[in-house]
Write an enzyme that holds these catalytic residues in place. Sequence first.
Site, PDB file in Angstrom:
ATOM      1  N   CYS A  75      -2.392 -75.355  -8.991  1.00 17.98           N
ATOM      2  CA  CYS A  75      -1.899 -76.267 -10.017  1.00 17.98           C
ATOM      3  C   CYS A  75      -0.849 -77.242  -9.484  1.00 17.98           C
ATOM      4  CB  CYS A  75      -1.311 -75.485 -11.180  1.00 17.98           C
ATOM      5  SG  CYS A  75      -2.386 -74.173 -11.777  1.00 17.98           S
ATOM      6  N   HIS A 324      -2.943 -79.781 -19.430  1.00 12.56           N
ATOM      7  CA  HIS A 324      -2.803 -79.296 -18.053  1.00 12.56           C
ATOM      8  C   HIS A 324      -4.126 -79.380 -17.291  1.00 12.56           C
ATOM      9  CE1 HIS A 324      -1.416 -77.181 -14.637  1.00 12.56           C
ATOM     10  NE2 HIS A 324      -1.640 -75.931 -15.035  1.00 12.56           N
TER      11      HIS A 324
END
Length: 379
Positions: A75, A324
Amino acid sequence: MTDFGEFWDKSYRNLIVEAGTLAIKDAGIEGKDVDAAYVGSMTPGLFIGQEHVGALVADYVGLRGIPATRVEGACASGGLAINAAYNSIKSGEYDIVVAAGVEKMTDVSTGRATVALAGAADQEWEAFHGVTFPGLYALMARRHMKEYGTTEEQMAMVAVKNHENGALNPHAQYRSTITVKQVMESIPVADPLKILDCSPITDGAAVVILASEEKAKKLCENPVWLKTSACATDALALHDRESLCKTEAAIRAGRTAFKKSGLTPDDIDFAEVHDCFTIAEIMAIESLGFCPIGKGGKFTEDGETKLNGSKPVNTSGGLKSKGHPVGATGIAQACEAVLQLRGEAGKRQVKDAKYGLTHNVGGSGATCVVNIFAGGDVE
């Protein structure tokens, strides 16, 4: 950046073309001016069956021929793309570099997405035994609660605050406000985390253009400066870490960034931190020195991280509300920093913002990138 959300009518390449075109126009340059590109993308092979995305992005954004490299750090892939672009310019190799991030996550089932994201954990010791990312962060949350007295309500306040900010962001995936009661009563995911403690699965892309100081001054009267970019790592598996209650990679990256920039946590006017789960924001503000270790829950409860607080955090809505799309998240944080430092953030504008910080985490904290930005009128 594109809007963040679930887009059945937009492909991976559609998203990056949209964001790339906007960024090049905003920078006042043409494709021929770009020397290189770094593309943050976590796991396009599992999400859409596409690898070799450096060349794909360069081709479809109109930059065919330049060096284009995919950067992966779970991420934190977007943040690492900025770090790579920054260092390539600082080395003197390039003058103008694209840092991009993109992910198309919603074309697969939730189960397949969970498997793809689990690749950022330790496969042999965590994922193989069935631990998911909500489970890993639940372990951290439960330990933080035991050691420091952090409460579920304080974690819920992170979500509430970020949704308040996201409601003011036209690019956010969820532009609705929520209450502590709604968070507390939402569906359990991994105790003590509930569904409204968790960031969503998201499609989206974001792009920033970096230039050398000389080029930036020619292209723009009032550029936003990237003061420094720092990254660090920690053990991949939670059981190998010194503590479940702090992210050592963030502490190290933050310490390096502050040292290199000559700034301190007190100098930062706002921050975009990696709130993949509400406990992650609490641990982030502690690791970055905005409050003492163990005091993040109380700092949040006291309103210090709100737009009108002493240290506004996640003015964009954060991962929780803005969304996200894992490879794009670190770049989207930089986009928010630029808007704030230009004074273009609208109703979520931080007054007199001079310095901003972004904090982008990979996996459960094994990688962290900290970038510090300064407004154009700041030395």
